[in-house]
Design an enzyme around this catalytic site. Structure first.
Site, PDB file in Angstrom:
ATOM      1  N   GLU A 101      48.547  46.080  56.865  1.00  6.51           N
ATOM      2  CA  GLU A 101      47.387  45.258  57.220  1.00  6.51           C
ATOM      3  C   GLU A 101      47.771  43.916  57.805  1.00  6.51           C
ATOM      4  O   GLU A 101      47.169  43.461  58.762  1.00  6.51           O
ATOM      5  CB  GLU A 101      46.613  44.897  55.944  1.00  6.51           C
ATOM      6  CG  GLU A 101      45.681  45.901  55.429  1.00  6.51           C
ATOM      7  CD  GLU A 101      44.965  45.331  54.218  1.00  6.51           C
ATOM      8  OE1 GLU A 101      43.742  45.270  54.273  1.00  6.51           O
ATOM      9  OE2 GLU A 101      45.634  44.948  53.227  1.00  6.51           O
TER      10      GLU A 101
ATOM     11  N   ARG B 172      35.750  36.302  57.360  1.00  9.21           N
ATOM     12  CA  ARG B 172      35.215  37.663  57.272  1.00  9.21           C
ATOM     13  C   ARG B 172      35.637  38.520  58.450  1.00  9.21           C
ATOM     14  O   ARG B 172      35.499  39.744  58.405  1.00  9.21           O
ATOM     15  CB  ARG B 172      33.683  37.616  57.208  1.00  9.21           C
ATOM     16  CG  ARG B 172      33.156  36.914  55.976  1.00  9.21           C
ATOM     17  CD  ARG B 172      31.668  36.755  56.062  1.00  9.21           C
ATOM     18  NE  ARG B 172      30.986  38.023  55.947  1.00  9.21           N
ATOM     19  CZ  ARG B 172      30.449  38.485  54.831  1.00  9.21           C
ATOM     20  NH1 ARG B 172      30.520  37.781  53.738  1.00  9.21           N
ATOM     21  NH2 ARG B 172      29.836  39.635  54.803  1.00  9.21           N
TER      22      ARG B 172
ATOM     23  N   CYS C  98      30.252  40.665  60.355  1.00 10.62           N
ATOM     24  CA  CYS C  98      29.357  39.640  60.903  1.00 10.62           C
ATOM     25  C   CYS C  98      28.930  38.635  59.832  1.00 10.62           C
ATOM     26  O   CYS C  98      28.861  38.959  58.651  1.00 10.62           O
ATOM     27  CB  CYS C  98      28.084  40.285  61.436  1.00 10.62           C
ATOM     28  SG  CYS C  98      28.360  41.601  62.598  1.00 10.62           S
TER      29      CYS C  98
ATOM     30  N   HIS D 197      60.273  67.129  49.469  1.00  4.32           N
ATOM     31  CA  HIS D 197      59.317  68.061  50.071  1.00  4.32           C
ATOM     32  C   HIS D 197      58.900  67.628  51.472  1.00  4.32           C
ATOM     33  O   HIS D 197      57.891  68.098  51.976  1.00  4.32           O
ATOM     34  CB  HIS D 197      58.096  68.209  49.153  1.00  4.32           C
ATOM     35  CG  HIS D 197      58.476  68.681  47.786  1.00  4.32           C
ATOM     36  ND1 HIS D 197      58.951  69.946  47.543  1.00  4.32           N
ATOM     37  CD2 HIS D 197      58.508  68.024  46.597  1.00  4.32           C
ATOM     38  CE1 HIS D 197      59.234  70.067  46.257  1.00  4.32           C
ATOM     39  NE2 HIS D 197      58.973  68.903  45.660  1.00  4.32           N
TER      40      HIS D 197
ATOM     41  N   TRP E   6      30.937  40.922  64.720  1.00  6.48           N
ATOM     42  CA  TRP E   6      32.063  41.872  64.676  1.00  6.48           C
ATOM     43  C   TRP E   6      31.532  43.107  65.386  1.00  6.48           C
ATOM     44  O   TRP E   6      30.624  43.772  64.874  1.00  6.48           O
ATOM     45  CB  TRP E   6      32.395  42.165  63.221  1.00  6.48           C
ATOM     46  CG  TRP E   6      33.723  42.788  62.967  1.00  6.48           C
ATOM     47  CD1 TRP E   6      34.946  42.197  63.127  1.00  6.48           C
ATOM     48  CD2 TRP E   6      33.975  44.103  62.461  1.00  6.48           C
ATOM     49  NE1 TRP E   6      35.937  43.061  62.748  1.00  6.48           N
ATOM     50  CE2 TRP E   6      35.368  44.237  62.341  1.00  6.48           C
ATOM     51  CE3 TRP E   6      33.171  45.176  62.097  1.00  6.48           C
ATOM     52  CZ2 TRP E   6      35.975  45.401  61.876  1.00  6.48           C
ATOM     53  CZ3 TRP E   6      33.773  46.338  61.626  1.00  6.48           C
ATOM     54  CH2 TRP E   6      35.154  46.444  61.523  1.00  6.48           C
TER      55      TRP E   6
ATOM     56  N   LYS F  10      36.522  41.154  56.176  1.00  5.86           N
ATOM     57  CA  LYS F  10      36.638  40.995  54.726  1.00  5.86           C
ATOM     58  C   LYS F  10      35.716  41.934  53.970  1.00  5.86           C
ATOM     59  O   LYS F  10      36.126  42.620  53.058  1.00  5.86           O
ATOM     60  CB  LYS F  10      36.362  39.538  54.345  1.00  5.86           C
ATOM     61  CG  LYS F  10      36.488  39.255  52.853  1.00  5.86           C
ATOM     62  CD  LYS F  10      37.900  39.477  52.364  1.00  5.86           C
ATOM     63  CE  LYS F  10      38.098  39.204  50.896  1.00  5.86           C
ATOM     64  NZ  LYS F  10      39.368  39.795  50.425  1.00  5.86           N
TER      65      LYS F  10
ATOM     66  N   ASN G 244      23.011  41.170  60.880  1.00  2.00           N
ATOM     67  CA  ASN G 244      24.170  41.915  60.374  1.00  2.00           C
ATOM     68  C   ASN G 244      23.687  43.314  60.023  1.00  2.00           C
ATOM     69  O   ASN G 244      22.575  43.464  59.515  1.00  2.00           O
ATOM     70  CB  ASN G 244      24.709  41.286  59.085  1.00  2.00           C
ATOM     71  CG  ASN G 244      25.352  39.935  59.307  1.00  2.00           C
ATOM     72  OD1 ASN G 244      25.504  39.510  60.441  1.00  2.00           O
ATOM     73  ND2 ASN G 244      25.713  39.275  58.216  1.00  2.00           N
ATOM     74  N   GLY G 245      24.545  44.311  60.212  1.00  2.00           N
ATOM     75  CA  GLY G 245      24.148  45.683  59.884  1.00  2.00           C
ATOM     76  C   GLY G 245      24.055  46.513  61.157  1.00  2.00           C
ATOM     77  O   GLY G 245      24.507  46.081  62.224  1.00  2.00           O
TER      78      GLY G 245
ATOM     79  N   LYS H  65      49.304  46.663  52.070  1.00  2.00           N
ATOM     80  CA  LYS H  65      49.419  45.217  52.302  1.00  2.00           C
ATOM     81  C   LYS H  65      50.295  44.958  53.517  1.00  2.00           C
ATOM     82  O   LYS H  65      49.956  44.176  54.384  1.00  2.00           O
ATOM     83  CB  LYS H  65      50.067  44.599  51.073  1.00  2.00           C
ATOM     84  CG  LYS H  65      49.505  43.483  50.339  1.00  2.00           C
ATOM     85  CD  LYS H  65      48.131  43.342  49.897  1.00  2.00           C
ATOM     86  CE  LYS H  65      47.033  44.090  50.517  1.00  2.00           C
ATOM     87  NZ  LYS H  65      45.851  44.203  49.704  1.00  2.00           N
TER      88      LYS H  65
ATOM     89  N   GLU I 247      49.664  50.508  47.380  1.00  2.00           N
ATOM     90  CA  GLU I 247      49.048  49.213  47.649  1.00  2.00           C
ATOM     91  C   GLU I 247      50.004  48.322  48.451  1.00  2.00           C
ATOM     92  O   GLU I 247      49.583  47.624  49.379  1.00  2.00           O
ATOM     93  CB  GLU I 247      48.637  48.557  46.325  1.00  2.00           C
ATOM     94  CG  GLU I 247      48.151  47.139  46.421  1.00  2.00           C
ATOM     95  CD  GLU I 247      46.969  46.916  47.383  1.00  2.00           C
ATOM     96  OE1 GLU I 247      46.327  47.890  47.809  1.00  2.00           O
ATOM     97  OE2 GLU I 247      46.725  45.747  47.722  1.00  2.00           O
TER      98      GLU I 247
HETATM   99  C1  F6R Z   1      42.816  45.381  51.633  1.00  2.00           C
HETATM  100  C2  F6R Z   1      41.416  45.129  51.718  1.00  2.00           C
HETATM  101  C3  F6R Z   1      40.473  46.285  51.900  1.00  2.00           C
HETATM  102  C4  F6R Z   1      39.404  46.201  50.803  1.00  2.00           C
HETATM  103  C5  F6R Z   1      38.325  47.286  51.007  1.00  2.00           C
HETATM  104  C6  F6R Z   1      37.308  47.277  49.888  1.00  2.00           C
HETATM  105  O1  F6R Z   1      43.569  44.219  51.509  1.00  2.00           O
HETATM  106  O2  F6R Z   1      41.011  44.014  51.602  1.00  2.00           O
HETATM  107  O3  F6R Z   1      41.145  47.496  51.865  1.00  2.00           O
HETATM  108  O4  F6R Z   1      40.046  46.356  49.578  1.00  2.00           O
HETATM  109  O5  F6R Z   1      37.679  47.088  52.231  1.00  2.00           O
HETATM  110  O6  F6R Z   1      36.676  46.037  49.760  1.00  2.00           O
HETATM  111  P1  F6R Z   1      35.926  45.621  48.440  1.00  2.00           P
HETATM  112  O7  F6R Z   1      36.930  45.527  47.361  1.00  2.00           O
HETATM  113  O8  F6R Z   1      35.278  44.317  48.770  1.00  2.00           O
HETATM  114  O9  F6R Z   1      34.927  46.708  48.167  1.00  2.00           O
END
Ligand code: F6R
Length: 604
Positions: free
Chosen positions: A488, A27, A2, A504, A74, A599, A100-101, A485, A481
């Protein structure tokens, strides 16, 4: 997640709020809404499920006012809908709230309010706040909000308008960011500086338990108990343009392409050639204390956790301190043994991720020393930590993290070098690592030049329903990672495994329809990695290798420049960011706003 924007001043408020909401779109959200104090003093509300442009289309021509608050939602309590979108009002439409929250005791409060005759029209937790504020008999808006917050358990960043107090916006923070933007005869509020910087770079970040009153030419901050707090505005480091797309089609592409300069920034001013080390003053850890560290535990979520895994390996390799990384979201729930000789590192791009923040608070409560490895300056995790280092990636707008991952790993390399040099790392090795670090920006540029080839490969593999990513030791977190990527941003299922574990179990998956991406650095494990590729080939698997030289066993190889063995993971991740990007592009995905993701995850 949010977003909140608010304005009080002399300008026409609706266009300002809509523009602010657009800057928060990154976000992630599912509905939006705005409320202004109209000419007659009435609160005028417009809400819409969907994008900000849908909200904009609904805003009437005559919607004039100079005070207002707005929100992108959100969904947590209740599905995305016009009705559940914020702002929420009480039955007399005197009070409007954006929030928010999560209000944890919302169901109890709803039941109480309904028993008292309130009519709640949405399924949200936020609506109770509007009713509670409206029902307070206190004289001032500040006291009414304070009264309401006394009954509330949970987290909030909130902004409130009241018909009887048209000269002010009251805001409060507990666990969800609130930033005030200080202008000339105008004030802004937002949950993220991105929504403010186009108008002012003078900001005040509220602490948990703090509230503020904004008037057009004045603001004051105080605790939820009412005692005044001092709030000196600070200047935001970044210009408004840093939040723009800068000629790229997506933020993800822009941010991938910015990595050479971002890495240059994290190195700048920190290298000490004379002693073959780095200066990290913000750690607040002198040489004696650094020598006394027995273990290092790194906590983060998602991509930051993966950066932490590479960080743990770097620290073990260069400083010989036993280190490991764990998802903060798991750590905080398992009543971990907190050891006084362990140094805890909290990693976060946003510095607001609730699971990481909660882990930091729990550790602090148990007397541990916690350092932050954070991108957003002044964020909650940075402030809660005992010290730390900023990773200086610059604003990262795309939901999917790319440049911050790379910069965080480089920051860990600096930390590992620093800890190594107060322990047993030789001057020669210190110099070797420094030379490697200095090569990175140019080598990143070289990797980025291979984008046309990577695009071709991504298009070639885009029909795969699932992909396997394998790497060994240094290559394994890179594989993890890269798999994250891909899933996502392209929604292609991807699974990462240590190459050493293939036999295994995961070998059973290998067939032509399940391509494998293999991380194959030129280090002491090269032959082992080649043997793993051989096993995959023998089962008719297709292989894309990321390596320092063409790989015979692979169907395709992306060749990246070689650096020092310890630093290789930094460069090997970058082509796979481009691979995920171009796969998503080929599949027509909404790259900057992947479905179901936000985000910064400021709720549990
Ligand atoms: C992946 C991504 C999420 C963040 C995770 C932690 O591309 O963006 O997996 O890495 O939500 O977010 P931060 O780094 O802001 O604590």
């Amino acid at each position: 997640m949010c977003g909140i924007v608010g304005y009080i001043g002399r300008r026409d408020v609706a266009p300002l709020l809509l523009e602010g909401l657009q800057r928060l779109e990154y976000r992630g959200y599912d509905s939006a809404g705005v409320v202004i104090t109209g000419k007659t003093g009435d609160l005028r509300v417009v809400k819409a499920k969907g994008r900000v442009r849908e909200l904009q289309a609904r805003v009437p021509k005559r919607f004039a006012g100079t005070t207002g608050i707005a929100h992108t939602r959100w969904a947590t309590h209740g599905k995305p809908s016009d009705l559940n979108a914020h702002p929420h009002l009480d039955n007399d439409e005197k009070v409007a709230v954006v929030h928010n929250g999560i209000i944890d005791n919302a169901s109890e409060l709803r039941a109480r309010l309904v028993a008292e005759g309130a009519e709640l029209v949405s399924e949200t937790d936020t609506e109770v706040l509007a009713h509670l504020i409206a029902r307070s008999a206190a004289e001032t808006l500040e006291q009414k909000v304070r009264d309401a917050l006394r009954s509330v358990e949970g987290t909030y960043g909130l902004a409130v308008l009241h018909r009887d107090f048209p000269d002010r916006i009251v805001v409060a923070r507990n666990g969800s960011p609130v930033v005030l933007g200080i202008g000339e005869k105008e004030m802004f509020v937002a949950s993220d500086v991105a929504a403010l910087v186009a108008h002012t770079r003078q900001v005040v970040t509220l602490e948990d338990g703090e509230m503020a009153t904004l008037k057009a030419d004045d603001f004051r901050t105080y605790t939820t108990e009412g005692s005044r707090t001092s709030a000196t505005p600070t200047t935001v480091e970044w210009e408004a343009e840093s939040y723009d797309m800068g000629g790229h089609d997506t933020y993800m592409h822009k941010e991938i392409c910015e990595q050479a300069e971002a890495v240059d920034r994290v190195l700048r001013g920190r290298i000490d050639d004379r002693f073959a080390t780095v200066r990290l003053d913000g750690l607040n850890l002198d040489a004696r204390e650094a020598r006394g560290v027995r273990r290092i535990k790194i906590l983060g979520c998602g991509t930051s956790y993966h950066a932490g895994q590479i960080g743990a390996q770097l620290i073990e390799e260069l400083a010989r301190i036993p280190s490991d990384a764990e998802p903060a979201s798991e750590f905080r729930y398992r009543n971990a043994v907190v050891d006084p000789d362990t140094l805890y590192l909290a990693v976060s791009q946003s510095g607001e991720t609730y699971d990481v923040l909660a882990a930091v608070q729990e550790l602090k409560r148990k007397g541990a020393r916690v350092l932050g490895v954070v991108n957003v300056v002044g964020s909650a995790i940075a402030r809660e930590s005992d010290g730390g280092m900023y990773v200086h990636a610059g604003p990262e707008v795309c939901v999917v993290s790319t440049k911050c991952f790379t910069n965080t790993v480089v920051a860990f390399a600096l930390l590992a070098l620093h800890l190594g040099r107060v322990r047993d790392l030789s001057v020669a090795d210190g110099r070797r690592i420094i030379a490697g670090l200095r090569k990175l920006p140019e080598q990143i540029e070289q990797v980025l030049k291979t984008e046309p080839d990577i695009k071709r490969l991504a298009t070639h593999f885009a029909d795969a329903r699932s992909m396997l990513f394998v790497g060994r030791v240094r290559g394994y977190p890179v594989a993890r990672e890269a798999a994250l990527k891909l899933k996502e941003v392209s929604y292609v299922h991807a699974e990462a495994y240590p190459a050493s574990e293939l036999k295994h179990g995961p070998l059973a998956l290998v067939e032509p329809a399940m391509p494998t991406v293999a991380i194959v650095p030129d280090d002491d494990l090269l032959e082992k990695n080649r043997a793993a590729m051989e096993e995959i080939k023998a089962r008719s698997g297709r292989i894309l290798a990321v390596a320092h030289q063409e790989q015979e066993k692979a169907d395709h190889t992306i060749v990246v420049p070689k650096n020092e063995d310890e630093l290789d993971p930094i460069l090997m991740g970058i082509p796979l960011q481009l691979f995920a990007y171009h796969t998503a592009l080929a599949l027509g995905r909404d790259i900057d706003k992947p479905r179901n993701l936000a985000k910064s995850v400021t709720v549990e």
